[in-house]
Scaffold this active site. Structure first.
Site, short mmCIF file in Angstrom:
data_model
loop_
_atom_site.label_atom_id
_atom_site.label_comp_id
_atom_site.label_asym_id
_atom_site.label_seq_id
_atom_site.Cartn_x
_atom_site.Cartn_y
_atom_site.Cartn_z
N GLU A 94 0.82 -1.21 0.00
CA GLU A 94 0.00 0.00 0.00
C GLU A 94 0.85 1.25 0.00
OE1 GLU A 94 -2.79 -0.14 3.27
OE2 GLU A 94 -3.10 -2.27 2.87
N CYS A 107 3.48 8.17 1.56
CA CYS A 107 3.82 7.17 2.58
C CYS A 107 4.03 5.84 1.86
CB CYS A 107 2.65 7.08 3.57
SG CYS A 107 2.84 5.78 4.78
N CYS A 114 4.65 -7.66 7.73
CA CYS A 114 5.58 -7.22 8.77
C CYS A 114 5.71 -8.33 9.82
CB CYS A 114 5.02 -5.95 9.41
SG CYS A 114 6.16 -5.19 10.58
N CYS A 118 2.99 -5.77 16.09
CA CYS A 118 2.37 -4.77 16.98
C CYS A 118 0.86 -5.06 17.01
CB CYS A 118 2.62 -3.36 16.46
SG CYS A 118 4.37 -2.92 16.46
N CYS A 121 -1.79 -2.94 14.93
CA CYS A 121 -1.46 -2.64 13.54
C CYS A 121 -2.02 -3.68 12.58
CB CYS A 121 0.05 -2.54 13.39
SG CYS A 121 0.57 -2.12 11.72
N GLY A 161 5.34 -2.65 6.86
CA GLY A 161 6.70 -3.16 7.04
C GLY A 161 7.52 -2.36 8.03
N SER A 193 10.31 5.69 9.90
CA SER A 193 9.66 5.32 11.17
C SER A 193 10.03 3.89 11.55
CB SER A 193 8.15 5.45 11.00
OG SER A 193 7.49 5.12 12.19
N SER A 216 8.45 4.69 17.06
CA SER A 216 7.13 4.34 17.58
C SER A 216 7.27 3.87 19.01
CB SER A 216 6.51 3.24 16.70
OG SER A 216 6.45 3.70 15.38
N ASN A 292 -6.04 4.34 14.89
CA ASN A 292 -6.95 4.00 13.80
C ASN A 292 -7.64 2.69 14.12
OD1 ASN A 292 -6.92 5.80 11.45
ND2 ASN A 292 -4.72 5.41 11.47
N CYS A 334 -2.26 2.01 7.56
CA CYS A 334 -1.53 1.06 6.73
C CYS A 334 -1.94 -0.39 6.98
CB CYS A 334 -0.04 1.22 6.94
SG CYS A 334 0.45 1.01 8.63
N1 SAH Z 1 7.24 -0.36 11.29
C1 SAH Z 1 7.39 1.06 11.40
C2 SAH Z 1 6.67 1.85 10.33
C3 SAH Z 1 5.28 1.43 9.92
S1 SAH Z 1 3.96 1.81 11.00
C4 SAH Z 1 7.02 1.51 12.79
O1 SAH Z 1 6.58 0.69 13.58
O2 SAH Z 1 7.22 2.68 13.11
C5 SAH Z 1 3.82 3.56 11.00
C6 SAH Z 1 3.23 4.12 12.28
O3 SAH Z 1 1.84 3.82 12.39
C7 SAH Z 1 3.87 3.55 13.54
O4 SAH Z 1 4.07 4.58 14.47
C8 SAH Z 1 2.83 2.57 14.01
O5 SAH Z 1 2.99 2.25 15.36
C9 SAH Z 1 1.56 3.33 13.69
N2 SAH Z 1 0.35 2.52 13.65
C10 SAH Z 1 0.17 1.26 13.21
N3 SAH Z 1 -1.10 0.87 13.34
C11 SAH Z 1 -1.76 1.91 13.85
C12 SAH Z 1 -3.13 2.14 14.22
N4 SAH Z 1 -4.05 1.19 14.09
N5 SAH Z 1 -3.43 3.35 14.72
C13 SAH Z 1 -2.50 4.31 14.86
N6 SAH Z 1 -1.22 4.18 14.53
C14 SAH Z 1 -0.85 2.98 14.05
#
Ligand code: SAH
Length: 356
Positions: A94, A107, A114, A118, A121, A161, A193, A216, A292, A334
């Site tokens: 994406e 972005c 990934c 997390c 995510c 990722g 990030s 993060s 989100n 994402c």
């Molecule tokens: N892997 C990297 C980059 C991708 S995620 C990272 O972890 O930073 C980009 C950002 O979106 C990160 O800060 C991640 O924690 C956040 N993120 C992922 N899912 C999310 C969600 N459902 N709501 C808000 N932020 C989210």
């Protein structure tokens, strides 16, 4: 077929070496490089100031792996456009194009899926398949520019990722996207990030690329952070903050901490106090993100929770802003589109890969 070299992943120096090996003059490489990275022409036949013989040779030796926009969602609220790109091997990533007052920012994804897991995510849910090549990261920009008819002026590596889990290809992408003979985008306008892969933060610092590092964090508490971010079990908060301090002093650059505010998980006044204590005195900024919604999880942020949290931090002398949410009507978070595509037809493929 498969043995053709992916020309868009090559630096100018590498392209020169390849062409020299084919018995061509060095300056030809610069010409080809500019067709690819300045004019963004992805068909050797259309490189009109190059001899027909060389064009044939290029066709024989190299491939240009284009991305196919399988799906495109346009926000009716704020002009954010989200693309689901199909890669040459049938996998999906994406890309999100965002409009700001100063220009367009994009972005990009760095992996198909990934490994980091997390909890909040969507990227983690559809599973990990593989890392992207430098050209697959780059082409998300070039294809989107073509489609939208504009030039992107900022890049964030915040799509699907973990960029630091694909370190070499990401660095190669960064060098390509900023090459003075090519796309020439200043790395000052790039943000990477990471969820906090500590050894790679030290490695990145040494390269002094001039980009903005975004970390993060999402919780100041090790137990909580390990629950929502398994990477914390390998590299805990102390080690992460020490690496961030090293990054700031090695590069002279301010760090951004990302903090997705989740009701009942990390949004209390005590969390804010502990966060303030943790990062006090660092050259940093806190970016608060209302979480989100991801349909598999019931994490959410109350209407004013992020603003209240910013207020608590402010009282403790910590600068924080609440991130404007873009594309809220098109699932711009994402991983959600790819997950949906995976649910429909790609699931078996992904499951097999994950077991490796
Ligand atoms: N892997 C990297 C980059 C991708 S995620 C990272 O972890 O930073 C980009 C950002 O979106 C990160 O800060 C991640 O924690 C956040 N993120 C992922 N899912 C999310 C969600 N459902 N709501 C808000 N932020 C989210």
């Amino acid at each position: 077929m498969e043995s053709k070299t992916d020309i868009l992943s090559l630096s100018l120096e590498e392209l020169e070496e390849h062409l020299a090996g084919m018995g061509e003059k060095k300056f030809r490489a610069k010409q080809v490089f500019q067709w690819l990275h300045v004019k963004k022409v992805f068909d050797f036949e259309k490189m009109t100031d190059i001899s027909v013989q060389l064009r044939r040779l290029l066709e024989e030796y190299f491939c240009i792996n284009r991305l196919f926009a399988e799906k495109k969602l346009e926000s009716s609220i704020d002009n954010t456009v989200k693309y689901l790109y199909r890669l040459h091997d049938g996998n999906y990533v994406e890309t999100v194009l965002m409009e700001y007052s100063y220009g367009h920012s994009i972005c990009v994804s760095t992996q198909v899926g990934c490994k980091m897991g997390c909890r909040f995510c969507a990227s983690a849910i559809a599973g990990y398949v593989r890392s992207l090549t430098p050209s697959e990261i780059l082409m998300q920009i070039y294809e989107t520019e073509h489609d939208a008819g504009l030039r992107v002026s900022g890049v964030v590596l915040m799509g699907i990722g973990e960029p630091l889990d694909n370190f070499d290809n990401v660095v190669k992408f960064l060098r390509l996207v900023s090459d003075k003979n090519g796309n020439d985008l200043s790395l000052r306008h790039v943000t990477l990030s990471t969820c906090g892969i500590v050894p790679e933060i030290y490695r990145l610092a040494k390269l002094r690329l001039g980009l903005t590092l975004s970390v993060s964090l999402h919780s100041p508490d090790n137990i909580r952070r390990s629950e929502i971010m398994p990477v914390n079990r390998a590299y805990n908060i102390d080690r992460l903050i020490t690496a961030c301090k090293d990054y700031i002093s090695a590069t002279g650059r301010r760090i951004t901490f990302e903090y997705a505010v989740i009701e009942g998980v990390n949004s209390s006044r005590e969390d804010a106090d502990r966060l303030a204590d943790l990062i006090r005195g660092m050259n940093c900024h806190v970016n608060l993100i209302p979480v989100n919604k991801v349909k598999e999880r019931d994490y959410h942020t109350g209407k004013n929770t992020a603003a209240e949290f910013a207020g608590y931090l402010g009282k403790r002398g910590i600068n924080a802003t609440v991130r404007r949410t873009l594309g809220s009507d098109i699932e711009a978070a994402c991983g959600q589109l790819r997950r949906d595509a995976a649910e429909k037809k790609e699931v078996r493929n992904i499951e097999i890969q994950v077991r490796n």
